[in-house]
Scaffold this motif. Structure first.
Motif, PDB file in Angstrom:
ATOM      1  N   THR A   9     -16.657  -1.637 -23.329  1.00  0.00           N
ATOM      2  CA  THR A   9     -15.850  -1.380 -24.528  1.00  0.00           C
ATOM      3  C   THR A   9     -16.677  -1.573 -25.787  1.00  0.00           C
ATOM      4  OG1 THR A   9     -13.869  -2.137 -23.354  1.00  0.00           O
ATOM      5  CG2 THR A   9     -13.752  -2.053 -25.739  1.00  0.00           C
ATOM      6  N   LEU A  10     -17.464  -2.668 -25.855  1.00  0.00           N
ATOM      7  CA  LEU A  10     -18.304  -2.931 -27.023  1.00  0.00           C
ATOM      8  C   LEU A  10     -19.354  -1.841 -27.208  1.00  0.00           C
ATOM      9  CD1 LEU A  10     -18.823  -6.793 -26.697  1.00  0.00           C
ATOM     10  CD2 LEU A  10     -17.362  -5.580 -28.327  1.00  0.00           C
ATOM     11  N   LEU A  15     -21.302   2.660 -30.287  1.00  0.00           N
ATOM     12  CA  LEU A  15     -21.704   4.060 -30.410  1.00  0.00           C
ATOM     13  C   LEU A  15     -20.812   4.797 -31.403  1.00  0.00           C
ATOM     14  CD1 LEU A  15     -22.435   4.955 -26.677  1.00  0.00           C
ATOM     15  CD2 LEU A  15     -24.091   4.679 -28.508  1.00  0.00           C
ATOM     16  N   LEU A  16     -19.495   4.567 -31.282  1.00  0.00           N
ATOM     17  CA  LEU A  16     -18.588   5.216 -32.221  1.00  0.00           C
ATOM     18  C   LEU A  16     -18.831   4.740 -33.645  1.00  0.00           C
ATOM     19  CD1 LEU A  16     -15.254   5.190 -30.161  1.00  0.00           C
ATOM     20  CD2 LEU A  16     -16.697   7.156 -30.683  1.00  0.00           C
ATOM     21  N   GLY A  17     -19.114   3.434 -33.825  1.00  0.00           N
ATOM     22  CA  GLY A  17     -19.394   2.904 -35.160  1.00  0.00           C
ATOM     23  C   GLY A  17     -20.641   3.506 -35.748  1.00  0.00           C
ATOM     24  N   VAL A  18     -21.716   3.587 -34.931  1.00  0.00           N
ATOM     25  CA  VAL A  18     -22.962   4.187 -35.404  1.00  0.00           C
ATOM     26  C   VAL A  18     -22.733   5.642 -35.789  1.00  0.00           C
ATOM     27  CG1 VAL A  18     -25.287   4.879 -34.722  1.00  0.00           C
ATOM     28  CG2 VAL A  18     -24.445   2.597 -34.154  1.00  0.00           C
ATOM     29  N   ALA A  22     -23.057   7.134 -39.507  1.00  0.00           N
ATOM     30  CA  ALA A  22     -23.961   8.259 -39.740  1.00  0.00           C
ATOM     31  C   ALA A  22     -23.211   9.423 -40.370  1.00  0.00           C
ATOM     32  CB  ALA A  22     -24.610   8.688 -38.426  1.00  0.00           C
ATOM     33  N   ALA A  23     -22.012   9.691 -39.847  1.00  0.00           N
ATOM     34  CA  ALA A  23     -21.208  10.776 -40.414  1.00  0.00           C
ATOM     35  C   ALA A  23     -20.821  10.461 -41.853  1.00  0.00           C
ATOM     36  CB  ALA A  23     -19.961  10.999 -39.570  1.00  0.00           C
ATOM     37  N   ALA A  24     -20.482   9.186 -42.131  1.00  0.00           N
ATOM     38  CA  ALA A  24     -20.095   8.802 -43.484  1.00  0.00           C
ATOM     39  C   ALA A  24     -21.251   8.970 -44.455  1.00  0.00           C
ATOM     40  CB  ALA A  24     -19.591   7.364 -43.489  1.00  0.00           C
ATOM     41  N   PHE A  25     -22.457   8.478 -44.053  1.00  0.00           N
ATOM     42  CA  PHE A  25     -23.623   8.629 -44.926  1.00  0.00           C
ATOM     43  C   PHE A  25     -23.939  10.099 -45.151  1.00  0.00           C
ATOM     44  CE2 PHE A  25     -24.716   4.180 -43.787  1.00  0.00           C
ATOM     45  CZ  PHE A  25     -24.879   3.694 -45.075  1.00  0.00           C
ATOM     46  N   ILE A 178     -12.017   2.949 -45.282  1.00  0.00           N
ATOM     47  CA  ILE A 178     -10.695   2.678 -44.704  1.00  0.00           C
ATOM     48  C   ILE A 178     -10.483   3.529 -43.452  1.00  0.00           C
ATOM     49  CG2 ILE A 178      -8.227   2.844 -45.116  1.00  0.00           C
ATOM     50  CD1 ILE A 178      -8.820   2.287 -48.089  1.00  0.00           C
ATOM     51  N   SER A 179     -10.901   4.796 -43.570  1.00  0.00           N
ATOM     52  CA  SER A 179     -10.751   5.690 -42.409  1.00  0.00           C
ATOM     53  C   SER A 179     -11.576   5.190 -41.223  1.00  0.00           C
ATOM     54  CB  SER A 179     -11.178   7.110 -42.789  1.00  0.00           C
ATOM     55  OG  SER A 179     -10.376   7.596 -43.847  1.00  0.00           O
ATOM     56  N   LEU A 180     -12.818   4.720 -41.542  1.00  0.00           N
ATOM     57  CA  LEU A 180     -13.667   4.200 -40.465  1.00  0.00           C
ATOM     58  C   LEU A 180     -13.057   2.947 -39.830  1.00  0.00           C
ATOM     59  CD1 LEU A 180     -17.284   4.655 -41.885  1.00  0.00           C
ATOM     60  CD2 LEU A 180     -16.263   5.819 -39.908  1.00  0.00           C
ATOM     61  N   ALA A 181     -12.460   2.093 -40.653  1.00  0.00           N
ATOM     62  CA  ALA A 181     -11.838   0.884 -40.108  1.00  0.00           C
ATOM     63  C   ALA A 181     -10.687   1.250 -39.171  1.00  0.00           C
ATOM     64  CB  ALA A 181     -11.348  -0.018 -41.234  1.00  0.00           C
ATOM     65  N   VAL A 182      -9.837   2.198 -39.677  1.00  0.00           N
ATOM     66  CA  VAL A 182      -8.732   2.646 -38.813  1.00  0.00           C
ATOM     67  C   VAL A 182      -9.287   3.308 -37.546  1.00  0.00           C
ATOM     68  CG1 VAL A 182      -6.750   4.194 -38.656  1.00  0.00           C
ATOM     69  CG2 VAL A 182      -7.155   2.898 -40.758  1.00  0.00           C
ATOM     70  N   LEU A 183     -10.301   4.155 -37.754  1.00  0.00           N
ATOM     71  CA  LEU A 183     -10.915   4.825 -36.597  1.00  0.00           C
ATOM     72  C   LEU A 183     -11.519   3.814 -35.631  1.00  0.00           C
ATOM     73  CD1 LEU A 183     -11.841   7.431 -35.199  1.00  0.00           C
ATOM     74  CD2 LEU A 183     -13.905   7.371 -36.618  1.00  0.00           C
ATOM     75  N   PHE A 184     -12.117   2.744 -36.210  1.00  0.00           N
ATOM     76  CA  PHE A 184     -12.730   1.729 -35.365  1.00  0.00           C
ATOM     77  C   PHE A 184     -11.681   1.016 -34.511  1.00  0.00           C
ATOM     78  CE2 PHE A 184     -15.065  -2.238 -34.515  1.00  0.00           C
ATOM     79  CZ  PHE A 184     -16.267  -1.694 -34.080  1.00  0.00           C
ATOM     80  N   LEU A 185     -10.537   0.711 -35.135  1.00  0.00           N
ATOM     81  CA  LEU A 185      -9.469   0.072 -34.365  1.00  0.00           C
ATOM     82  C   LEU A 185      -8.936   1.001 -33.275  1.00  0.00           C
ATOM     83  CD1 LEU A 185      -7.454  -1.692 -37.238  1.00  0.00           C
ATOM     84  CD2 LEU A 185      -8.953  -2.762 -35.530  1.00  0.00           C
ATOM     85  N   VAL A 186      -8.706   2.264 -33.686  1.00  0.00           N
ATOM     86  CA  VAL A 186      -8.248   3.241 -32.672  1.00  0.00           C
ATOM     87  C   VAL A 186      -9.298   3.397 -31.583  1.00  0.00           C
ATOM     88  CG1 VAL A 186      -7.607   5.643 -32.301  1.00  0.00           C
ATOM     89  CG2 VAL A 186      -6.780   4.435 -34.322  1.00  0.00           C
TER      90      VAL A 186
END
Length: 605
Positions: A9-10, A15-18, A22-25, A178-186
Motif C-alpha cells: 500500500t505504501l 508512486l501515486l504521490g511522486v 510530477a504532474a503538479a510541477f 488540496i486536490s493532491l491531498a484528496v487524491l492521496f487519501l483516495v
C-alpha cells in the motif's frame, strides 16, 4: 502477510504521490510558461502598435540626447505606461535610455548589455525575467528594435510585473495541493483495497501451502480467479491432488506390506548394517516372545534370552552372505526353528543389513518322524504275517508234515495270517484315503435307533463268544445328519474294540443323548463304555496314533491292526466332531464322541 500488504500500500501511495507531484510541477510550469508567453505576445503587439502609431520626436544632432528629447520621451512613456499598465522604456541604439515611465532616464545606466536588448538585437525580439531591485519583484522585460529614419533608431522595451502570474500560480498550487491531498487519501484507500485484493488470496494460498507442508493433503485453495494468482491456486490444488494420490498409493502399499508381514506364516527380522533391528513381524514376535515396539531401533543383542539366535544374527551381519541354520528355542516350550539369512545390497552395492526368515519346523520334523515311524511300523506289521505265511508254507511244501491234522492247522494259520495281512492293508489304504481326502462324504438323515440295531447284529456273535452283555441305549425318535457308512465305521471300531478288550462276562454300553454346545449348537453325544482292562494314564495321549498299542501281545492275539482308533479320530473330525477318552486300569474305558446334529453343506473332505 499483513506487513507485506502495508508495504505494498505504501509503495502504491508513494508512486501515486511522486506521479501527482510530477504532474503538479509540470502543470504549474506549463501554466506559468503559458501566461508569460501570453504576456510576451501582448507586449510585442503593443510595441508594434507603438512603432506604427507613436509620434516619435526627432533626436538632436549632438552625440547625446537633448533635455527636450529626454523630457518628451519621458512624458510620453509615462502616458503610455498608464494606458498599458506597464513600464515603458525608450532606448537608443547605443543603449542610452532616453525615456522611462518609472525612472529618470538621466540617472539610469546604459542598457546595451541587458539580456533582452542583446536578444532583440540578435533575433528581432528579446525577453527576460529578472528581479527588479527598484520594485522588489520579478519583472518580465520584452524589447524589440524600432527604426524610424530621421526620428528614432533604437529599442522600445516594455516591462510588466509577474506578481499576477505568480499569484495565479500560487492559487493553482493551492488548488492542486488540496486536490493532491484528496487524491492521496483516495489513493490510499484504493491502494489498500488493491493491495488487499492481491495479498488476501496470497495469504489464503500461504495458509493452504502450510497445511500441505504439515501433511494435510486435503487442503485446497479453490480460487475462482482467471488471473495469475488464480493459476497459482490451481497449480497448488493440482499439486495437492497429486500428493494426495501418491500418498494414498504409498499408504495402500504400506498397508498391503504390513498385512503381508503380519499374516506371514514365518517370522521376519530385518537388522540394519549398524546392528539395529529395523523390522519384526507378528509371527516373529510370537515365536521369540518379544515386542516389536520395544526391540525396533535397538541392537539385535537385545535377543539375549535367545543367545544362540543372537550369535547367529551377529555372524550374518559380519559375513554379509547367505546363512542357514536350525536351532531350538524355548519360549517356554521347545521349538525347532529354521533360520535363513539374506544380505541386503542396494543398486550401488551399498550394504544395508541382513534379512532373516525364521520358520517353525517343529511340526514338519514331527511329521517326518511320524512318517519314518509309520514306514517302520508298516514294515514291521507286514513282516510278521508274511514271515508266518512263508514259514508255514515252506514247511508244507517241503513235505515235512505228514499228519493231515497238523497240515490243516498250518493251513489255518496261513489263512488267518493272510486275513490279518488283508485287514492291515485294507486299514492302511482306508487311512491313506481318509487323510488324503479323496473320498466324498454323503450326508443324509439317519434314524439312530435302527442304525445301531444293525451294528448290534453285526457284533452279537463276537460278544456272545465272550459272554459279554451289550446295552445300546438309543432314543427311539432321535435323528441326525451324517455319512451313514462312515458313521457305522466309527462305532463298529469303537464297540468291537470294547468287546475285544473286555474280559469274558463283562459289559459294553452305548449311551446316546442330545446336548447343546456353548455356542448354542445342537449336538449328539455318544458314550461307548466297557468294563475291560483299562488304559494306563501315560498311554492315553497316544492311543489315537497309528500302530500305537497299549498291550501289543493282546492286540495281535485279538487280530487288531493298530489303525482302528486313528481311523475313528479322522472320521470324527471329518464330521466336525470331537472324540475323547477316559479310562481307569482294571475298571474300564469310556470313549466319548460328540457330533453336530446337522452338518455344514460340504460335499468333500
Amino acid at each position: 502477510m499483513k506487513p507485506f500488504r502495508i508495504r505494498l500500500t505504501l509503495i502504491i501511495m508513494l508512486l501515486l504521490g511522486v506521479l501527482g507531484l510530477a504532474a503538479a510541477f509540470t502543470m504549474g510550469k506549463i501554466y506559468k510558461d503559458s501566461h508569460v508567453q501570453t504576456l510576451e505576445d501582448n507586449m510585442l503587439r503593443e510595441i508594434r502598435l507603438l512603432e506604427t502609431t507613436f509620434a516619435f520626436q526627432k533626436e538632436g544632432t549632438t552625440g547625446s540626447p537633448t533635455e527636450a528629447v529626454l523630457d518628451y520621451y519621458t512624458s510620453q512613456s509615462v502616458q503610455i505606461g498608464k494606458l498599458t499598465d506597464s513600464r515603458v522604456t525608450f532606448i537608443e541604439q547605443d543603449g542610452t535610455v532616453i525615456g522611462d515611465s518609472q525612472s529618470d532616464p538621466r540617472s539610469m545606466n546604459n542598457h546595451k548589455d541587458r539580456e533582452e536588448i542583446i536578444a532583440a538585437q540578435a533575433n528581432g525580439l528579446g525577453s527576460a525575467i529578472r528581479y527588479s531591485n527598484t520594485l522588489q519583484e520579478n519583472m518580465l522585460y520584452v524589447a524589440a528594435p524600432v527604426h524610424k529614419q530621421g526620428q528614432f533608431d533604437g529599442y522600445i522595451r516594455l516591462s510588466m510585473s509577474l506578481q499576477a502570474v505568480e499569484n495565479g500560480v500560487r492559487s493553482a498550487w493551492t488548488v492542486m495541493g488540496i486536490s493532491l491531498a484528496v487524491l492521496f487519501l483516495v489513493a490510499a484507500l484504493v491502494s489498500y483495497r488493491v493491495a488487499s485484493s492481491l495479498t488476501r488470496p496470497l495469504e489464503h494460498i500461504t495458509r493452504v501451502a502450510n497445511r500441505i507442508s504439515r501433511l494435510d493433503y486435503g487442503a485446497r485453495v479453490k480460487l475462482e480467479r482467471q488471473d495469475e494468482i488464480g493459476e497459482l491456486g490451481k497449480a497448488i490444488d493440482n499439486m495437492a491432488d497429486s500428493l494426495e494420490m501418491q500418498l494414498k498409493v504409498i499408504r495402500d502399499n504400506e498397508d498391503l506390506l504390513q498385512s503381508v508381514l503380519a499374516n506371514m506364516t514365518g517370522g521376519m527380522v530385518m537388522v540394519e548394517f549398524n546392528g539395529n533391528v529395523a523390522l519384526v513381524n507378528r509371527f516373529a514376535e510370537e515365536m521369540l516372545g518379544i515386542s516389536s515396539k520395544r526391540i525396533i531401533g535397538k541392537s539385535y543383542q537385545e535377543f539375549k534370552q535367545h543367545y544362540e539366535l543372537s550369535k547367529l544374527l551377529g555372524e550374518g551381519l559380519r559375513r554379509k552372505e547367505r546363512i542357514h541354520d536350525e536351532q531350538t528355542l524355548y519360549n517356554p516350550e521347545p521349538r525347532l526353528i529354521e533360520i535363513d539369512g539374506v544380505p541386503m545390497f542396494e543398486d550401488d552395492d551399498t550394504y544395508r543389513g541382513m534379512l532373516f526368515l525364521i520358520q517353525d519346523v517343529s511340526n514338519i520334523r514331527r511329521l517326518e518322524r511320524m512318517r519314518s515311524e509309520f514306514v517302520a511300523n508298516v514294515s514291521h506289521e507286514l513282516k510278521t504275517p508274511i514271515a508266518a505265511v512263508k514259514g508255514f508254507a515252506e514247511t508244507l511244501l517241503s513235505g515235512g508234515v505228514q499228519d493231515e491234522q497238523t497240515a490243516r492247522s498250518f493251513l489255518q494259520i496261513i489263512y488267518d495270517e493272510s486275513e490279518r495281512l488283508n485287514r492291515l492293508i485294507g486299514d492302511i489304504l482306508e487311512l491313506s484315503k481318509i487323510e488324503s481326502k479323496r473320498s466324498p462324504l454323503n450326508f443324509s438323515p439317519i434314524h439312530l435307533h435302527p442304525f445301531f440295531d444293525t451294528i448290534r447284529e453285526m457284533l452279537n456273535s463276537s460278544a456272545a463268544k465272550k459272554n459279554i452283555t451289550m446295552n445300546l441305549n438309543v432314543p427311539e425318535e432321535l435323528f441326525m445328519e451324517a455319512d451313514e457308512d462312515r458313521l457305522r465305521q466309527i462305532f463298529v471300531n469303537l464297540i468291537s474294540n470294547a468287546i475285544n478288550y473286555t474280559q469274558d462276562g463283562g459289559k459294553v454300553t452305548l449311551d446316546v443323548k442330545e446336548t447343546m454346545s456353548p455356542e448354542g449348537e445342537e449336538r449328539i453325544q455318544f458314550d461307548v463304555s466297557d468294563t475291560g482292562m483299562g488304559i494306563p494314564r501315560k498311554d492315553l495321549p497316544r492311543i489315537f496314533e497309528r500302530f500305537y498299542r497299549v498291550d501289543k501281545a493282546r492286540s495281535r492275539s485279538s487280530g487288531g491292526t493298530g489303525l482302528g482308533l486313528s481311523i475313528v479320530k479322522h472320521l470324527v473330525e471329518l464330521h466336525h466332531g470331537i472324540v475323547t477318552v477316559e479310562s481307569e486300569v482294571n475298571i474300564g474305558t469310556t470313549f466319548t464322541v460328540n457330533l453336530p446334529l446337522l452338518q455344514e453343506d460340504e460335499g468333500d473332505f
